[in-house]
Design a protein around this motif. Structure first.
Motif, PDB file in Angstrom:
ATOM      1  N   ARG A  31       0.817  -1.216   0.000  1.00  0.00           N
ATOM      2  CA  ARG A  31       0.000   0.000   0.000  1.00  0.00           C
ATOM      3  C   ARG A  31       0.851   1.266   0.000  1.00  0.00           C
ATOM      4  O   ARG A  31       0.588   2.200  -0.767  1.00  0.00           O
TER       5      ARG A  31
ATOM      6  N   SER B  83       1.648   6.449  -7.179  1.00  0.00           N
ATOM      7  CA  SER B  83       0.551   7.284  -7.672  1.00  0.00           C
ATOM      8  C   SER B  83       0.911   8.761  -7.576  1.00  0.00           C
ATOM      9  O   SER B  83       0.647   9.549  -8.499  1.00  0.00           O
TER      10      SER B  83
ATOM     11  N   ALA C 221      -5.718  -6.359  -5.793  1.00  0.00           N
ATOM     12  CA  ALA C 221      -6.593  -5.228  -5.468  1.00  0.00           C
ATOM     13  C   ALA C 221      -5.808  -3.917  -5.456  1.00  0.00           C
ATOM     14  O   ALA C 221      -6.275  -2.885  -5.956  1.00  0.00           O
ATOM     15  N   THR C 222      -4.594  -3.951  -4.894  1.00  0.00           N
ATOM     16  CA  THR C 222      -3.757  -2.747  -4.863  1.00  0.00           C
ATOM     17  C   THR C 222      -3.389  -2.307  -6.268  1.00  0.00           C
ATOM     18  O   THR C 222      -3.406  -1.110  -6.588  1.00  0.00           O
TER      19      THR C 222
ATOM     20  N   ARG D  61      -5.071  -2.867  -9.028  1.00  0.00           N
ATOM     21  CA  ARG D  61      -6.258  -2.293  -9.693  1.00  0.00           C
ATOM     22  C   ARG D  61      -6.473  -0.842  -9.271  1.00  0.00           C
ATOM     23  O   ARG D  61      -6.755   0.029 -10.105  1.00  0.00           O
ATOM     24  N   ARG D  62      -6.345  -0.574  -7.967  1.00  0.00           N
ATOM     25  CA  ARG D  62      -6.515   0.804  -7.493  1.00  0.00           C
ATOM     26  C   ARG D  62      -5.434   1.716  -8.058  1.00  0.00           C
ATOM     27  O   ARG D  62      -5.714   2.849  -8.471  1.00  0.00           O
ATOM     28  N   LEU D  63      -4.204   1.223  -8.085  1.00  0.00           N
ATOM     29  CA  LEU D  63      -3.097   2.029  -8.587  1.00  0.00           C
ATOM     30  C   LEU D  63      -3.288   2.355 -10.068  1.00  0.00           C
ATOM     31  O   LEU D  63      -3.087   3.496 -10.496  1.00  0.00           O
TER      32      LEU D  63
ATOM     33  N   ALA E 233      -6.066   2.526 -11.682  1.00  0.00           N
ATOM     34  CA  ALA E 233      -7.155   3.500 -11.802  1.00  0.00           C
ATOM     35  C   ALA E 233      -6.677   4.903 -11.447  1.00  0.00           C
ATOM     36  O   ALA E 233      -7.041   5.885 -12.094  1.00  0.00           O
ATOM     37  N   ASP E 234      -5.809   4.994 -10.435  1.00  0.00           N
ATOM     38  CA  ASP E 234      -5.313   6.300 -10.001  1.00  0.00           C
ATOM     39  C   ASP E 234      -4.440   6.962 -11.069  1.00  0.00           C
ATOM     40  O   ASP E 234      -4.522   8.175 -11.289  1.00  0.00           O
TER      41      ASP E 234
END
Length: 206
Positions: A89, A96, A162-163, A165-167, A169-170
């Protein structure tokens, strides 16, 4: 480069580089503080700073030219920046942030590389099922231990996914390069070659 140029052109440096720089600094009341520091440390910091900056004066023009050349190179269309991170994280948040800073500065963003990724097993099996499949080859006790270790790794793998995917998207990344975690540390040429194979193999994959 901008920070280096700002330092070289800053008022503090100009004071020290001026012919009467040491006298001017002493005149503004700093002499008392520096005298106290000298009594405590035995170092005449003010004079040492003056000598250092006077020696630096002959190099500042060269520093400015090189800083300007580096700035030009960084903004060149043929230059690109790869953001490299791991799926934890904290590092992902930093990645990001840096990707955003690159875009805000108008610098070319080339892509995202996520290193040390735990791969997700596409076969969704619970621990008893995995242990049963391994029992003939490993025996009951070892099969259960291996199944438990595999389940723990899959928890990490799903967290990594999951991390990532978020990264993505960011930073607006649709095709990150994922490099799987190696079984040992990278401490020799063979391990480095293995990283290269995974890195460029992943980059070439559709």
């Amino acid at each position: 480069p901008d920070r280096l140029t700002a330092f070289l052109e800053g008022r503090a440096l100009r004071v020290f580089l001026a012919p009467a720089g040491l006298a001017r600094v002493t005149a503004v009341g700093a002499s008392v503080a520096f005298a106290g520091l000298r009594r405590l440390t035995g170092v005449n910091l003010l004079e040492d700073l003056a000598v250092f900056f006077q020696a630096l004066s002959g190099l500042t023009d060269g520093f400015r030219r090189r800083a300007a050349a580096v700035k030009e190179l960084l903004a060149d269309p043929t230059t690109t920046f790869l953001v490299i991170t791991s799926p934890e994280r904290g590092p992902a948040a930093e990645a990001s942030y840096f990707a955003g800073r690159l875009r805000a500065a108008g610098l070319p963003y080339g892509g995202l590389i996520v290193n040390r990724v735990h791969p997700v097993d596409p076969a969704e099996r619970d621990q008893p099922t995995t242990a049963a499949r391994l029992e003939d080859a490993l025996g009951p006790a070892l099969a259960r231990r291996v199944a438990r270790t595999h389940a723990d790794l899959q928890v990490l793998a799903r967290r990594d996914a999951a991390t990532i995917r978020r990264l993505c998207a960011d930073v607006g990344e649709h095709d990150p390069v994922l490099v799987a975690d190696l079984e040992s540390d990278v401490h020799d040429l063979a391990a480095l070659a293995a990283v290269r194979a995974r890195l460029f193999g992943a980059a070439a994959a559709p």
